[in-house]
Design an enzyme around this catalytic site. Structure first.
Site, mmCIF file in Angstrom:
data_model
loop_
_atom_site.group_PDB
_atom_site.id
_atom_site.type_symbol
_atom_site.label_atom_id
_atom_site.label_comp_id
_atom_site.label_asym_id
_atom_site.label_seq_id
_atom_site.Cartn_x
_atom_site.Cartn_y
_atom_site.Cartn_z
ATOM 1 N N PHE A 116 0.857 -1.195 0.000
ATOM 2 C CA PHE A 116 0.000 0.000 0.000
ATOM 3 C C PHE A 116 0.888 1.238 0.000
ATOM 4 C CE2 PHE A 116 -4.526 1.032 0.617
ATOM 5 C CZ PHE A 116 -5.089 -0.157 0.187
ATOM 6 N N GLN A 248 -7.807 14.847 3.290
ATOM 7 C CA GLN A 248 -7.171 13.982 2.302
ATOM 8 C C GLN A 248 -8.053 13.801 1.062
ATOM 9 O OE1 GLN A 248 -6.471 9.425 2.681
ATOM 10 N NE2 GLN A 248 -4.521 10.428 3.134
ATOM 11 N N HIS A 250 -8.345 11.381 -1.927
ATOM 12 C CA HIS A 250 -7.887 10.076 -2.408
ATOM 13 C C HIS A 250 -7.664 10.163 -3.913
ATOM 14 C CE1 HIS A 250 -7.658 5.816 -3.260
ATOM 15 N NE2 HIS A 250 -7.723 5.535 -1.973
ATOM 16 N N LEU A 260 -15.111 5.607 -4.820
ATOM 17 C CA LEU A 260 -13.738 5.198 -4.580
ATOM 18 C C LEU A 260 -13.350 3.926 -5.323
ATOM 19 C CD1 LEU A 260 -11.271 6.013 -2.874
ATOM 20 C CD2 LEU A 260 -12.071 4.415 -1.132
ATOM 21 N N GLU A 263 -6.915 1.982 -3.248
ATOM 22 C CA GLU A 263 -5.479 1.936 -3.462
ATOM 23 C C GLU A 263 -4.990 0.495 -3.615
ATOM 24 O OE1 GLU A 263 -1.782 3.661 -0.841
ATOM 25 O OE2 GLU A 263 -3.672 4.783 -0.922
ATOM 26 N N ARG A 294 -0.784 9.315 -0.444
ATOM 27 C CA ARG A 294 -1.931 9.802 -1.215
ATOM 28 C C ARG A 294 -1.840 11.279 -1.572
ATOM 29 N NH1 ARG A 294 -6.636 6.455 2.094
ATOM 30 N NH2 ARG A 294 -6.177 4.443 1.105
ATOM 31 N N HIS A 361 -11.820 12.511 0.758
ATOM 32 C CA HIS A 361 -11.873 11.167 1.314
ATOM 33 C C HIS A 361 -11.842 11.107 2.835
ATOM 34 C CE1 HIS A 361 -11.413 6.842 1.371
ATOM 35 N NE2 HIS A 361 -10.222 6.905 1.927
ATOM 36 N N ARG A 402 -2.855 10.955 5.928
ATOM 37 C CA ARG A 402 -2.993 9.584 6.428
ATOM 38 C C ARG A 402 -2.511 8.581 5.394
ATOM 39 N NH1 ARG A 402 -6.424 5.649 5.555
ATOM 40 N NH2 ARG A 402 -8.083 6.866 4.586
#
Length: 617
Positions: A116, A248, A250, A260, A263, A294, A361, A402
């Site tokens: 990730f 954030q 995304h 979404l 990821e 991100r 996000h 994050r």
């Protein structure tokens, strides 16, 4: 009006709320209040995974996880909290496995892990497999598992109850607490959607676990119900909000929709390409490319579009390419997100790249807490008996950005901690008296909106707010755009005072509740913009084009926004113009509105072992 008494009252039945309920209900009488049926909570939308340094696939340890979290958050992370989260991550995953969560497995039966963004081995040497997952339905599986165990443990749920007020014995929004006195939680006031009746819940401990506030934006991965209720209720009671300017975006939302695409797709080998077919992330993050954090990927995508290298007829998005992956691999690891592409865009991921663009996000900021999840009323003192966990809270394990999969970890580690500490505190105190006028303001606001014959439409005000935030406070921000946003929000706040609802009834009046939620959104949007105006630097998810560099000399600190009453000398106080803000006056009075003012303060960042350095990938 009905009155209930519980040792612990938990507001919100997502992952953090139900993990807290499992912990507290074993030791104390516990009620969970949720405006949704629990399995509809937004935790169920999380797709990619939950990280822990299990080292089931590759060499890994909790210290590297901590470092990645601190570096990923652009060094605004409180490092003591990050250490707690990384250390307790392993136990959190094992807890869920023992509860019955069906993680994907390696051929030898261990929990499988995938790569990730921002998760590396040996302090950035290479991307590491740290995300434990259940296909691309990890959040859904966590939510179902926690709910089943709550039912097994006989946790008491009050579903489709909307909490409209937080009761404390000193309303901080009315002024400072007398020297030496504590502020204590008393309970909450809730509205029963089915009957329209008001309920008061007396509590020795209250845990806020109400989730995020993504609906301040139009293009968002968040569900319609993520309206920041807990954050706004805390703000209105004078509890500060921390680091709200950090939102954030995304990278891979379906273009034009915001839905979404996890990821996890890039973790399994998908590649981002611009309109020329170029793998552009090699320019921006040459070491880990598409698996950069991100904020970096989102800005890179937006920059490709702004510089004319976007895809599509209007060149307004980029492409997520899975076509080089085996269809069987896609079906095994990414079944939901590929179906989203087919359903919502009519694109076949086996053979066509998927149009994507950043979507709002996750809120890195929220209600400030310590590592025990106790809510802070300033940078030193806590509110006795009040706890917060999950996206509503800012413990600050995410800093200014994050890392993917740290959210599902956050709700499990700190949800568990909240339940444990709340139950322990409840054993030491008695119930406090509910103020006689506790529900008067709530009832008055509801009746005023319901009885107003005509006025502003909720949908119109909400749409203008969301369009404003999308335009002026998204991936890139400037003094000018934020000033425009603040002016518009203040105009909408004025219009909100005259909002009316079409449904005048009491039974299942969702129209009325959406009007209340709009008030929460307006409050929080203002805090986001005020914080962004005052932070004249770029860090993590907050990128100021007019101040593109990180400025540790002035801004290595958390932003704290307080709501306070006007003093006599404030009555005719002019607003500080946005273009007159400087690092020296950034924490002065920002606005005077409806008898209150927003005041900015700060809180130091906790640094333990990782000194701030330049952030490269």
């Amino acid at each position: 009006m009905q009155t209930h008494s519980f040792d612990v009252v938990i507001v919100g039945a997502g992952g953090a709320g139900m993990r807290a309920a499992l912990e507290s209900s074993a030791e104390a009488s516990t009620a969970v209040i949720s405006k949704l049926y629990p399995t509809r909570s937004h935790t169920g939308a999380a797709q990619g995974g939950m990280c822990a340094a299990l080292a089931n696939v590759e060499d890994d340890n909790w210290e590297w996880h901590t470092f990645d979290t601190v570096k990923g958050g652009d060094y605004l992370v409180d490092q003591d909290a990050a250490e707690v989260m990384a250390k307790e991550a392993i136990e959190a995953v094992v807890d869920l496995e023992h509860m019955g969560l069906p993680f994907n497995r390696t051929p030898d039966g261990r929990i499988d892990q995938r790569r990730f963004g921002g998760h590396t081995r040996n302090h950035g040497e290479a991307a590491v497999r740290r995300a434990c997952y259940a296909a691309d339905r990890t959040g859904h599986m966590i939510l179902q598992t926690l709910y089943q165990n709550c039912v097994k443990q006989k946790v008491e749920f009050f579903n489709e109850f909307y909490v409209l007020d937080l009761l404390v014995d000193h309303d901080l929004s009315q002024g400072h607490v007398p020297e030496g006195e504590d502020v204590n939680v008393v309970g909450v006031v809730a509205y029963d959607l089915a009957t329209g009746e008001i309920h008061v819940f007396r509590a020795k401990s209250v845990i806020l676990a109400t989730g995020g506030a993504g609906k301040i934006y139009k293009t968002t991965s968040n569900a319609h119900t993520l309206t920041g209720d807990g954050m706004a209720l805390a703000l209105r009671r004078g509890i500060p909000l921390e680091d709200m300017e950090f939102f954030q975006f995304h990278p891979t939302g379906l273009a034009g929709l915001g839905i979404l695409l996890s990821e996890a797709a890039r973790g399994e080998g998908a590649i981002l390409r611009n309109g020329n077919g170029e793998r552009f992330m090699e320019r921006y993050a040459p070491t880990i490319k598409d698996l950069a954090p991100r904020d970096i990927v989102a800005r890179s995508m937006a920059n490709e579009v702004r510089e004319g290298r976007g895809a599509g007829p209007n060149k307004d998005y980029v492409l997520l390419d899975l076509t080089h992956l085996e269809p069987a691999h896609i079906d095994a690891k990414l079944p939901d997100i590929t179906e989203f592409a087919r359903t919502y865009l009519g694109v076949e991921p086996y053979t066509e790249p998927v149009p994507v663009y950043p979507t709002a996000h996750y809120a890195m900021g929220g209600i400030p807490t310590n590592i025990k999840t106790e809510v802070l009323r300033d940078d030193e003192h806590v509110i006795r008996g009040l706890y917060a966990a999950g996206e509503v809270a800012c413990v600050s394990v995410h800093g200014s950005n994050r890392l993917g999969t740290n959210s599902l970890l956050d709700i499990n580690v700190f949800g568990k901690r909240a339940g444990r500490f709340a139950a322990a505190y409840a054993k030491t105190v008695g119930f406090r008296e509910v103020p006689a006028d506790a529900i008067d303001a709530t009832v008055h606001e509801l009746e005023q909106m319901r009885s107003r014959p005509e006025g502003e439409r909720v949908a119109d005000v909400r749409r203008e707010l969301q369009e404003t935030m999308d335009r002026d406070a998204q991936v890139f921000r400037t003094q000018e755009s934020l000033t425009d946003a603040l002016a518009k929000i203040r105009d909408l706040q004025g219009r909100y005072r005259n909002v009316s609802v079409q449904d005048k009834g009491k039974l299942f009046n969702t129209d009325l509740l959406e009007a209340i939620e709009l008030g929460f959104l307006l409050d929080l949007a203002e805090v986001v913009v005020v914080g962004a105006l005052s932070r004249r630097e770029s860090r993590g998810g907050h990128f100021r084009e007019d101040y593109p560099q990180r400025d540790d000399a002035h801004y290595m600190q958390h932003t704290m926004v307080y709501r306070r009453p006007l003093a006599d000398h404030d009555a005719d106080s002019p607003l500080i113009p946005a273009d007159a803000l400087t690092p020296e006056n950034a924490f002065d009075l920002i606005r005077v509105f409806d008898g209150y003012k927003l005041v900015l303060g700060s809180k130091p960042v906790t640094v333990t072992r990782y000194e701030p350095m330049e952030r490269k990938y």
